[in-house]
Design an enzyme around this catalytic site. Structure first.
Site, PDB file in Angstrom:
ATOM      1  N   SER A 260       2.791   2.916  -4.430  1.00 40.15           N
ATOM      2  CA  SER A 260       2.639   3.865  -3.324  1.00 40.15           C
ATOM      3  C   SER A 260       1.580   4.943  -3.538  1.00 40.15           C
ATOM      4  CB  SER A 260       3.976   4.545  -3.032  1.00 40.15           C
ATOM      5  OG  SER A 260       4.924   3.580  -2.671  1.00 40.15           O
ATOM      6  N   SER A 261       1.298   5.266  -4.767  1.00 39.83           N
ATOM      7  CA  SER A 261       0.328   6.335  -5.036  1.00 39.83           C
ATOM      8  C   SER A 261      -0.448   6.002  -6.300  1.00 39.83           C
ATOM      9  CB  SER A 261       1.048   7.683  -5.212  1.00 39.83           C
ATOM     10  OG  SER A 261       1.805   7.683  -6.411  1.00 39.83           O
TER      11      SER A 261
END
Length: 179
Positions: free
Chosen positions: A23-24
């Site tokens: 996600s990041s």
């Protein structure tokens, strides 16, 4: 029905698509074990009968949130290739790696069902054209989207708590300092 019974010869004639996402960028750097587990799904594909050269790894969405597919090029490629009938199976560690948005998830499920493409996650192999498998996949997608909401609510709650205590600090524009 066992995984090997769901995988038919016509599935094995097409590619096995492995979708990998964190996600990041922080997760990409710090959560290397998750990335290793995602890449390890290649072994599941070969165990089910796909040759190594048939496994297509899509990992171009590293560091991108699953909240929406609109800006994720890798996910768009995956959906396109499934729709074109190139994929025999789509693999992801869990539903949330593919999509945390029910609209994106159910669109992928529908396209997989129409193209007779299987879905594999850490728990098993699913046929989106089968009512029971689709029901379970839909539930997993709903839970994934709810999990995203809960995570955001927790983070926001923590920030608001710090604000109430007067302890919240955020990056200031250049030239400003806290007093």
């Amino acid at each position: 029905m066992t995984a090997s019974l769901k995988v038919q010869p016509h599935h094995l004639e097409r590619g096995a698509y492995l979708y990998i996402r964190q996600s990041s960028m922080r997760q990409v750097i710090e959560n290397v074990e998750s990335t290793k587990r995602q890449y390890a799904l290649r072994g599941r594909a070969t165990a089910l009968g796909w040759r190594d050269e048939q496994i297509i790894v899509i990992d171009s969405d590293q560091g991108e949130s699953g909240a929406s597919a609109s800006w994720r090029e890798g996910f768009q490629r995956l959906v396109t290739d499934v729709g074109m009938g190139r994929a025999g199976i789509v693999m992801g560690l869990e539903v949330s790696r593919l999509a945390r948005n029910n609209a994106d998830w159910h669109r992928l499920l529908e396209i997989c069902a129409l193209a007779d493409t299987l879905i594999l996650d850490e728990d098993g192999v699913y046929d989106p054209a089968s009512f029971n498998d689709r029901l379970l996949l839909g539930l997993k997608g709903t839970m994934s989207e709810a999990e995203l909401h809960v995570l955001k609510a927790r983070l926001r709650g923590g920030i608001l708590n710090k604000v109430r205590r007067g302890e919240y600090r955020c990056p200031l524009p250049t030239g400003f300092v806290y007093d």
